[in-house]
Design a protein around this motif. Structure first.
Motif, PDB file in Angstrom:
ATOM      1  N   THR A  11      53.455  26.788  72.629  1.00 21.59           N
ATOM      2  CA  THR A  11      53.265  28.159  73.010  1.00 21.59           C
ATOM      3  C   THR A  11      54.308  29.122  73.343  1.00 21.59           C
ATOM      4  OG1 THR A  11      52.533  27.770  75.219  1.00 21.59           O
ATOM      5  CG2 THR A  11      50.657  27.300  73.591  1.00 21.59           C
ATOM      6  N   THR A  12      55.702  28.418  73.397  1.00 21.08           N
ATOM      7  CA  THR A  12      56.862  28.914  73.858  1.00 21.08           C
ATOM      8  C   THR A  12      57.126  30.355  73.170  1.00 21.08           C
ATOM      9  OG1 THR A  12      57.736  26.547  74.027  1.00 21.08           O
ATOM     10  CG2 THR A  12      59.319  28.538  74.435  1.00 21.08           C
ATOM     11  N   GLU A  13      56.874  30.628  72.172  1.00 22.54           N
ATOM     12  CA  GLU A  13      57.204  31.872  71.472  1.00 22.54           C
ATOM     13  C   GLU A  13      56.128  32.744  71.267  1.00 22.54           C
ATOM     14  OE1 GLU A  13      60.237  32.860  71.236  1.00 22.54           O
ATOM     15  OE2 GLU A  13      61.245  30.854  71.535  1.00 22.54           O
ATOM     16  N   LEU A  14      54.935  32.139  71.760  1.00 25.29           N
ATOM     17  CA  LEU A  14      53.403  32.877  71.226  1.00 25.29           C
ATOM     18  C   LEU A  14      52.974  33.598  72.673  1.00 25.29           C
ATOM     19  CD1 LEU A  14      51.648  30.149  69.608  1.00 25.29           C
ATOM     20  CD2 LEU A  14      53.107  32.050  68.567  1.00 25.29           C
ATOM     21  N   THR A  15      52.143  34.832  72.499  1.00 21.82           N
ATOM     22  CA  THR A  15      51.825  35.619  73.663  1.00 21.82           C
ATOM     23  C   THR A  15      50.191  34.708  73.695  1.00 21.82           C
ATOM     24  OG1 THR A  15      50.568  37.047  71.961  1.00 21.82           O
ATOM     25  CG2 THR A  15      52.621  37.859  72.713  1.00 21.82           C
ATOM     26  N   LEU A  16      49.718  35.194  74.721  1.00 23.73           N
ATOM     27  CA  LEU A  16      48.568  34.504  75.270  1.00 23.73           C
ATOM     28  C   LEU A  16      47.291  34.802  74.000  1.00 23.73           C
ATOM     29  CD1 LEU A  16      46.541  33.095  76.883  1.00 23.73           C
ATOM     30  CD2 LEU A  16      46.338  35.479  78.330  1.00 23.73           C
ATOM     31  N   GLN A  17      47.433  36.144  73.572  1.00 22.73           N
ATOM     32  CA  GLN A  17      46.744  36.635  72.713  1.00 22.73           C
ATOM     33  C   GLN A  17      46.517  35.738  71.488  1.00 22.73           C
ATOM     34  OE1 GLN A  17      44.357  38.419  73.894  1.00 22.73           O
ATOM     35  NE2 GLN A  17      43.016  37.840  72.047  1.00 22.73           N
ATOM     36  N   GLN A  18      48.060  35.532  70.713  1.00 21.61           N
ATOM     37  CA  GLN A  18      48.310  34.334  69.846  1.00 21.61           C
ATOM     38  C   GLN A  18      47.567  33.329  69.997  1.00 21.61           C
ATOM     39  OE1 GLN A  18      52.593  35.404  69.667  1.00 21.61           O
ATOM     40  NE2 GLN A  18      52.357  36.514  67.697  1.00 21.61           N
ATOM     41  N   VAL A  19      47.920  32.785  71.044  1.00 20.04           N
ATOM     42  CA  VAL A  19      47.343  31.273  71.484  1.00 20.04           C
ATOM     43  C   VAL A  19      45.654  31.281  71.331  1.00 20.04           C
ATOM     44  CG1 VAL A  19      47.298  29.280  72.797  1.00 20.04           C
ATOM     45  CG2 VAL A  19      49.260  30.866  72.991  1.00 20.04           C
ATOM     46  N   ILE A  20      45.167  32.090  71.699  1.00 14.60           N
ATOM     47  CA  ILE A  20      43.826  32.298  71.630  1.00 14.60           C
ATOM     48  C   ILE A  20      43.143  32.587  70.293  1.00 14.60           C
ATOM     49  CG2 ILE A  20      41.599  33.734  72.425  1.00 14.60           C
ATOM     50  CD1 ILE A  20      43.398  34.767  74.945  1.00 14.60           C
ATOM     51  N   GLU A  21      43.838  33.317  69.401  1.00 13.66           N
ATOM     52  CA  GLU A  21      43.310  33.423  68.104  1.00 13.66           C
ATOM     53  C   GLU A  21      43.648  32.298  67.203  1.00 13.66           C
ATOM     54  OE1 GLU A  21      41.684  36.004  67.031  1.00 13.66           O
ATOM     55  OE2 GLU A  21      42.021  37.107  68.885  1.00 13.66           O
ATOM     56  N   CYS A  22      44.594  31.586  67.720  1.00 10.52           N
ATOM     57  CA  CYS A  22      45.025  30.413  66.850  1.00 10.52           C
ATOM     58  C   CYS A  22      43.978  29.373  67.317  1.00 10.52           C
ATOM     59  CB  CYS A  22      46.345  29.870  67.438  1.00 10.52           C
ATOM     60  SG  CYS A  22      46.851  28.024  66.811  1.00 10.52           S
ATOM     61  N   VAL A  23      43.725  29.033  68.328  1.00  5.84           N
ATOM     62  CA  VAL A  23      42.571  28.014  68.801  1.00  5.84           C
ATOM     63  C   VAL A  23      41.151  28.365  68.318  1.00  5.84           C
ATOM     64  CG1 VAL A  23      41.514  26.806  70.665  1.00  5.84           C
ATOM     65  CG2 VAL A  23      43.907  27.206  70.866  1.00  5.84           C
ATOM     66  N   ILE A  24      40.863  29.697  68.299  1.00  6.46           N
ATOM     67  CA  ILE A  24      39.596  30.241  67.678  1.00  6.46           C
ATOM     68  C   ILE A  24      39.441  29.976  66.041  1.00  6.46           C
ATOM     69  CG2 ILE A  24      38.329  32.337  67.058  1.00  6.46           C
ATOM     70  CD1 ILE A  24      38.762  33.285  69.932  1.00  6.46           C
ATOM     71  N   THR A  25      40.740  29.871  65.343  1.00  8.54           N
ATOM     72  CA  THR A  25      40.860  29.842  64.257  1.00  8.54           C
ATOM     73  C   THR A  25      40.517  28.172  63.952  1.00  8.54           C
ATOM     74  OG1 THR A  25      42.231  31.705  63.875  1.00  8.54           O
ATOM     75  CG2 THR A  25      42.308  30.043  61.955  1.00  8.54           C
ATOM     76  N   LEU A  26      40.997  27.416  64.641  1.00  9.38           N
ATOM     77  CA  LEU A  26      40.861  25.897  64.496  1.00  9.38           C
ATOM     78  C   LEU A  26      39.808  25.637  64.648  1.00  9.38           C
ATOM     79  CD1 LEU A  26      44.210  24.821  66.575  1.00  9.38           C
ATOM     80  CD2 LEU A  26      43.889  24.532  63.778  1.00  9.38           C
ATOM     81  N   VAL A  27      38.782  26.153  65.778  1.00 10.60           N
ATOM     82  CA  VAL A  27      37.462  25.950  65.906  1.00 10.60           C
ATOM     83  C   VAL A  27      36.541  26.231  64.926  1.00 10.60           C
ATOM     84  CG1 VAL A  27      35.348  26.476  67.323  1.00 10.60           C
ATOM     85  CG2 VAL A  27      37.728  26.226  68.615  1.00 10.60           C
ATOM     86  N   GLU A  28      36.983  27.406  64.271  1.00 12.85           N
ATOM     87  CA  GLU A  28      36.123  27.841  63.105  1.00 12.85           C
ATOM     88  C   GLU A  28      36.228  27.070  62.026  1.00 12.85           C
ATOM     89  OE1 GLU A  28      37.349  32.109  63.342  1.00 12.85           O
ATOM     90  OE2 GLU A  28      35.491  32.657  64.580  1.00 12.85           O
ATOM     91  N   GLU A  29      37.562  26.723  61.529  1.00 15.25           N
ATOM     92  CA  GLU A  29      37.877  25.796  60.581  1.00 15.25           C
ATOM     93  C   GLU A  29      37.115  24.644  60.652  1.00 15.25           C
ATOM     94  OE1 GLU A  29      42.284  27.438  59.545  1.00 15.25           O
ATOM     95  OE2 GLU A  29      42.079  25.420  60.413  1.00 15.25           O
ATOM     96  N   LYS A  30      36.981  24.193  62.005  1.00 15.59           N
ATOM     97  CA  LYS A  30      36.124  22.770  61.994  1.00 15.59           C
ATOM     98  C   LYS A  30      34.830  22.958  61.822  1.00 15.59           C
ATOM     99  CE  LYS A  30      38.385  19.411  63.468  1.00 15.59           C
ATOM    100  NZ  LYS A  30      38.358  18.057  62.730  1.00 15.59           N
ATOM    101  N   ARG A  31      34.389  24.040  62.388  1.00 18.44           N
ATOM    102  CA  ARG A  31      32.736  24.443  62.022  1.00 18.44           C
ATOM    103  C   ARG A  31      32.577  24.363  60.560  1.00 18.44           C
ATOM    104  NH1 ARG A  31      30.991  28.051  67.147  1.00 18.44           N
ATOM    105  NH2 ARG A  31      29.626  26.706  67.978  1.00 18.44           N
ATOM    106  N   ALA A  32      33.488  25.074  59.979  1.00 19.46           N
ATOM    107  CA  ALA A  32      33.326  25.267  58.448  1.00 19.46           C
ATOM    108  C   ALA A  32      33.424  24.064  57.533  1.00 19.46           C
ATOM    109  CB  ALA A  32      34.120  26.580  57.925  1.00 19.46           C
ATOM    110  N   GLY A  33      33.933  23.161  58.489  1.00 20.67           N
ATOM    111  CA  GLY A  33      34.023  21.703  57.659  1.00 20.67           C
ATOM    112  C   GLY A  33      35.522  21.643  57.131  1.00 20.67           C
ATOM    113  N   LYS A  34      36.430  22.395  57.312  1.00 17.45           N
ATOM    114  CA  LYS A  34      37.685  22.302  56.578  1.00 17.45           C
ATOM    115  C   LYS A  34      38.660  21.265  57.188  1.00 17.45           C
ATOM    116  CE  LYS A  34      37.810  27.236  55.637  1.00 17.45           C
ATOM    117  NZ  LYS A  34      38.393  28.442  55.986  1.00 17.45           N
TER     118      LYS A  34
END
Ligand code: DC
Length: 229
Positions: free
Chosen positions: A206-229
């Motif tokens: 997260t060194t170069e990321l804003t908090l918002q970018q980290v949040i979006e990144c983790v949400i994408t990871l959860v959604e990908e998991k849920r979609a079975g990717k």
């Protein structure tokens, strides 16, 4: 999901050292996805606060171990209003003092403390309707090794110290950096379930990321998991 049917429950483990944005990220992800939220660091701080308040010598592991079963710790898991109580007392403020912060690594290294708090964490996660985001140091490795998604947040020591001093309203960055490095070394070096990245965790620097970018990144990871990717 078809016809607006409820999503199956999901368990997300977010680990990493202090100052990586774990709490802010975990709370925001839980709120956005309608999940519960558990701050396990607050539980270790709460038991440390109780030890200090009851005159237990935190430098004496045997004394800490003997008292580990005594306090009743209750965590509220609403991401919009996470609460922490010990024996019915709201300790959200007192657990953030410098005194507790400087003693929490010693208390949380005691195996009897970890067993007690780990059991509590597992029962909270098992009872969390809809799923939960659990943040800590050993969630992916020890507490919830079967979590659906494991994220390990990192950041440079400089970035972490700068963020922490900002939270502490302008505290000296060098002193904060030194204290943070000392606490991380203690948390990573302890024998029982140290701070560690699980083999199947996804590391996000997260060194170069804003908090918002980290949040979006983790949400994408959860959604990908849920979609079975
Ligand atoms: O996240 P925090 O800074 O509030 O955590 C406080 C301390 O609690 C941390 O220095 C180590 C300990 N801790 C732990 O040992 N295991 C966890 N799962 C969470 C925190």
């Amino acid at each position: 999901m078809e016809n607006g049917a409820a999503q199956p429950p999901v368990i997300v483990a977010i680990d990493g050292p202090s100052g990586t944005g774990k709490s802010s990220t975990s709370k925001a992800v839980a709120a956005r996805l309608g999940l519960r939220y558990l701050d396990t660091g607050a539980q270790y701080r709460a038991i440390t606060w109780w030890m200090v308040s009851n005159g237990i010598d935190v430098a004496d592991p045997a004394a800490v171990a003997a008292a580990a079963g005594k306090p009743e710790i209750v965590s509220g898991v609403d991401p919009a209003d996470p609460t922490i109580e010990v024996d019915g007392v709201d300790v959200a403020g007192p657990i953030r003092t410098q005194d507790v912060t400087s003693k929490v690594s010693a208390v949380s290294a005691v195996p009897e403390v970890r067993t007690r708090i780990t059991e509590l964490q597992r029962s909270i996660a098992a009872g969390a309707e809809g799923g939960i985001v659990v943040e800590g140091r050993d969630i992916g490795t020890t507490v919830l090794p079967d979590a659906d998604l494991k994220v390990f947040l990192t950041a440079s020591a400089e970035a972490r110290a700068a963020r922490r001093s900002g939270e502490l309203k302008g505290a000296d960055v060098d002193a904060t950096r030194a204290a943070l490095i000392k606490r991380d070394a203690a948390d990573s070096g302890r024998r029982t379930s140290p701070l560690a990245k699980a083999g199947d965790a996804i590391e996000v620097d997260t060194t170069e990321l804003t908090l918002q970018q980290v949040i979006e990144c983790v949400i994408t990871l959860v959604e990908e998991k849920r979609a079975g990717k």
